[in-house]
Design a protein around this motif. Structure first.
Motif, short mmCIF file in Angstrom:
data_model
loop_
_atom_site.label_atom_id
_atom_site.label_comp_id
_atom_site.label_asym_id
_atom_site.label_seq_id
_atom_site.Cartn_x
_atom_site.Cartn_y
_atom_site.Cartn_z
N SER A 38 3.49 0.79 2.64
CA SER A 38 3.47 0.56 1.20
C SER A 38 2.89 1.73 0.42
CB SER A 38 2.65 -0.71 0.90
OG SER A 38 1.29 -0.52 1.26
N THR A 96 9.47 4.89 -1.39
CA THR A 96 10.70 4.46 -0.72
C THR A 96 11.64 5.64 -0.56
OG1 THR A 96 10.49 2.26 -1.65
CG2 THR A 96 12.68 2.90 -0.88
N ALA A 111 7.88 2.43 1.59
CA ALA A 111 8.31 1.17 0.99
C ALA A 111 7.46 0.81 -0.22
CB ALA A 111 8.25 0.05 2.03
N ARG A 112 6.99 1.82 -0.94
CA ARG A 112 6.08 1.55 -2.07
C ARG A 112 6.80 0.78 -3.18
NH1 ARG A 112 3.20 6.65 -4.32
NH2 ARG A 112 5.06 6.91 -5.60
N PRO A 113 6.25 -0.36 -3.58
CA PRO A 113 6.92 -1.19 -4.59
C PRO A 113 6.59 -0.76 -6.02
CG PRO A 113 4.99 -2.32 -3.78
CD PRO A 113 5.06 -1.00 -3.03
N GLY A 114 7.23 0.27 -6.51
CA GLY A 114 7.01 0.73 -7.88
C GLY A 114 6.05 1.89 -7.95
N ALA A 146 2.88 -5.90 -0.84
CA ALA A 146 4.29 -6.08 -1.18
C ALA A 146 5.04 -4.83 -0.75
CB ALA A 146 4.46 -6.32 -2.68
N ILE A 147 6.36 -4.96 -0.65
CA ILE A 147 7.20 -3.81 -0.31
C ILE A 147 8.37 -3.72 -1.28
CG2 ILE A 147 6.63 -3.93 2.14
CD1 ILE A 147 9.48 -5.13 2.57
N ASP A 148 8.95 -2.56 -1.35
CA ASP A 148 10.20 -2.34 -2.06
C ASP A 148 11.33 -2.72 -1.11
OD1 ASP A 148 12.47 -1.44 -3.35
OD2 ASP A 148 11.70 0.59 -3.71
N GLU A 149 12.10 -3.75 -1.45
CA GLU A 149 13.14 -4.22 -0.53
C GLU A 149 14.28 -3.22 -0.35
OE1 GLU A 149 12.79 -9.04 -0.57
OE2 GLU A 149 13.95 -8.11 -2.19
N SER A 181 13.82 -0.50 0.81
CA SER A 181 13.45 0.16 2.06
C SER A 181 14.15 -0.48 3.26
CB SER A 181 11.94 0.11 2.27
OG SER A 181 11.49 -1.24 2.42
#
Length: 393
Positions: free
Chosen positions: A170, A174, A354-357, A370-373, A375
């Motif tokens: 995370s 991404t 997979a950084r979400p934002g 959380a993850i960036d989907e 990814s």
């Protein structure tokens, strides 16, 4: 028609299925060795692909084999599937439905990525070299699942030539893929310390025989256990995650429990830190007039990536994503029992952004993880391409 598509096109076609699977697993997280629903879901998906089912030597987990249509090597692809005892704080439609349990490390994403790879490879099976063993491993968080699978004879059954996996991160943007030949992640050793004292009334207590004071002092000094020990300028770590004592505010208990981990990179560092931890326990016992019983619970070695396999996987990732997206990482203090497979089979464990934002990235094992989907697609493309490249004789 699907057999004529490239692997990355097949991964793209399976995007929604991968996201759906990840969200389903995320909503129904299960702790180590209790992944019964997860196992059933994965086996059903693997069965729909008509892959050869392989009996697993553990109560949970799933393994299947895909035969390519051309000669080649056997590649073991591994994903972990267990969750953590964490209460989720992320308000999403697919948030955990199980109180106090959460996929707070991305294992739901790992399973979804490997299943997407299985689907893509199956659609191209006749054109592929080699053989692909798909291992969905339980109990990574207790660093026990991989070893029990191996002791149970899984490697003798599969006979892999090479091993491959990846871990979502995370903290990384991404689209980035990190790799490192040699020691890439630390070894982990879990420990438990039981303190016993006289107890008594809190209004009249002193430090003598006080296990609460002793436990507090112990945790404040844990940093000294790993002080000065480094590998490639990355420091070793000794830290506690559990401190339990007492049942009431005005009663000093007779027993306290502290649990934690040692993170080291070499056998010499492991021996030194365990010796220092034992010495610290003795010091605390003498200072506070308590007994201190140290138990070393579990251990998994450092993740050591094979140089040739790492280079091949990194080249495959660069071909998929561009050279600018692939980079060499420093060693990391987090651990993973993928190391058990890599200690026996040449392979590599990659790191996938997979950084979400753009906001502050959530930490692994935290309630807001959380993850960036997006990814999931990136990971499936990289894993599929690397697997095929490694399978070529």
């Amino acid at each position: 028609m699907a057999a004529g598509l490239e692997l990355n096109e097949l991964v793209e076609r399976g995007r929604d299925a991968a996201i759906d699977l990840r969200r389903d697993l995320h909503a129904h997280p299960e702790l180590s060795d209790a992944e019964h629903r997860t196992t059933a879901v994965l086996r059903e998906r693997l069965g729909s692909l008509k892959l050869r089912d392989v009996a697993v030597p553990t109560p949970t987990g799933a393994v299947a084999v895909l035969e390519g249509g051309r000669p080649g090597l056997t590649v073991l692809l591994r994903a972990d599937i267990d969750a953590l005892p964490v209460e989720e704080a992320v308000d999403v439609p697919f948030r955990s439905r199980t109180h106090g349990v959460m996929h707070a490390c991305g294992h739901d994403g790992h399973a979804a990525i490997l299943m997407a790879v299985a689907a893509a490879l199956t659609a191209r099976a006749e054109a592929l070299p080699g053989r692909y063993a798909l291992v969905f491993q339980p109990a990574e968080e207790t660093i026990s699942g991989a070893r029990r699978m191996i002791v149970g004879g899984l490697l003798e059954e599969l006979r892999p030539d090479l091993a491959l996996g990846l871990h979502l991160a995370s903290l990384l943007p991404t689209g980035l893929v990190g790799h490192r030949a040699g020691i890439a992640m630390s070894a982990a050793r879990t420990w438990r310390l039981i303190l016993r004292g006289t107890g008594g009334h809190a209004a009249m207590s002193s430090d003598d025989g006080n296990v609460v004071a002793a436990a507090a002092a112990l945790t404040s000094r844990l940093g000294a256990v790993a002080a000065g020990l480094e590998y490639r300028e990355i420091g070793c770590v000794c830290a506690a995650g559990v401190l339990q004592a007492g049942t009431r505010y005005n009663v000093v208990p007779t027993r306290a429990r502290v649990e934690g981990t040692l993170r080291t990179f070499t056998a010499e560092q492991d021996a030194e830190t365990t010796s220092r931890l034992s010495a610290l326990a003795d010091t605390i016992a003498a200072e506070f007039g308590v007994s201190a019983d140290l138990e070393l619970i579990a251990h998994t070695p450092a993740v050591v990536n094979d140089e040739r396999v790492t280079a091949t996987a990194a080249a495959a990732a660069a071909q998929e994503l561009g050279a600018e997206a692939v980079f060499e990482m420093p060693p990391m203090t987090p651990s993973d029992d993928m190391s058990e497979f890599l200690a026996r089979v040449p392979g590599v464990y990659l790191t996938l952004g997979a950084r979400p934002g753009e906001q502050r990235p959530p930490m692994h094992h935290a309630p807001d993880f959380a993850i960036d989907e997006r990814s999931l697609q990136v990971g499936a493309r990289v894993l599929a391409a690397a697997a095929v490249a490694l399978a070529r004789p």
